[in-house]
Design a protein around this motif. Structure first.
Motif, PDB file in Angstrom:
ATOM      1  N   GLU A  52       5.915  14.351   7.743  1.00 44.68           N
ATOM      2  CA  GLU A  52       6.195  13.475   8.882  1.00 44.68           C
ATOM      3  C   GLU A  52       7.143  12.366   8.458  1.00 44.68           C
ATOM      4  N   GLU A  53       7.592  11.592   9.431  1.00 40.65           N
ATOM      5  CA  GLU A  53       8.475  10.481   9.111  1.00 40.65           C
ATOM      6  C   GLU A  53       7.712   9.473   8.252  1.00 40.65           C
ATOM      7  N   ALA A  54       8.340   9.052   7.158  1.00 36.95           N
ATOM      8  CA  ALA A  54       7.670   8.169   6.213  1.00 36.95           C
ATOM      9  C   ALA A  54       8.645   7.095   5.734  1.00 36.95           C
ATOM     10  N   VAL A  55       8.089   6.112   5.063  1.00 39.11           N
ATOM     11  CA  VAL A  55       8.880   5.033   4.486  1.00 39.11           C
ATOM     12  C   VAL A  55       8.518   4.968   3.008  1.00 39.11           C
ATOM     13  N   GLY A  56       9.465   4.640   2.187  1.00 35.77           N
ATOM     14  CA  GLY A  56       9.164   4.541   0.759  1.00 35.77           C
ATOM     15  C   GLY A  56      10.262   3.830   0.010  1.00 35.77           C
ATOM     16  N   THR A  57      10.094   3.750  -1.293  1.00 34.90           N
ATOM     17  CA  THR A  57      11.152   3.217  -2.154  1.00 34.90           C
ATOM     18  C   THR A  57      11.287   4.123  -3.379  1.00 34.90           C
TER      19      THR A  57
END
Ligand code: NI
Length: 138
Positions: A52-57
């Motif tokens: 799924e759409e995710a956020v990260g670094t």
């Protein structure tokens, strides 16, 4: 917070003692807070598993004198311009650089970008930190 319900769980004593220690070491004020965070961590993992759409670094360290490396890293990041929200570059010392790339996209896409950066010759270390858009965590 939406309506809070109380639940009780059964744990073996040694496991409960380890839980209590984790709560203390994590500076949580109570077990509930700790368990809420555990559940959210698991939900984030599931979001990534389901692509799924995710956020990260992605944070990586490299020696900028390595021949062609700066160009290759820029090239990879341009290939993923639709996933990369921002890049922060830090000159750690005369030779070494650290870069943190903030990403938002499908989990697998972000994994691929992290691997592309990690695999460039001259990158000494790379680490992906996964998080969430937060939509499903409230
Ligand atoms: Ni630098």
């Amino acid at each position: 917070m939406s309506g809070v319900e109380r639940v009780s769980i059964s744990l073996e004593k040694p496991l409960l003692e380890r839980l209590e220690r984790l709560v203390r070491e994590g500076n949580y004020s109570n077990r509930s807070e700790y368990i809420r965070d555990l559940i959210r961590d698991k939900l984030v993992e599931k979001e990534w598993d389901r692509d799924e759409e995710a956020v990260g670094t992605v944070t990586f360290i490299y020696n900028h004198h390595t021949r062609g490396l700066t160009d290759r890293l820029t090239h990879v990041q341009h290939d993923y311009h639709d996933v990369i929200l921002a890049t922060m570059h830090i000159h750690l010392d005369h030779d070494l650089c650290a870069e943190t790339v903030v990403v938002r996209g499908r989990g697998k896409q972000i994994d691929r970008l992290a691997n592309m950066l990690r695999q460039q010759k001259g990158v000494l270390h790379a680490s992906l930190s996964i998080s969430s858009t937060g939509k499903n965590l409230a």
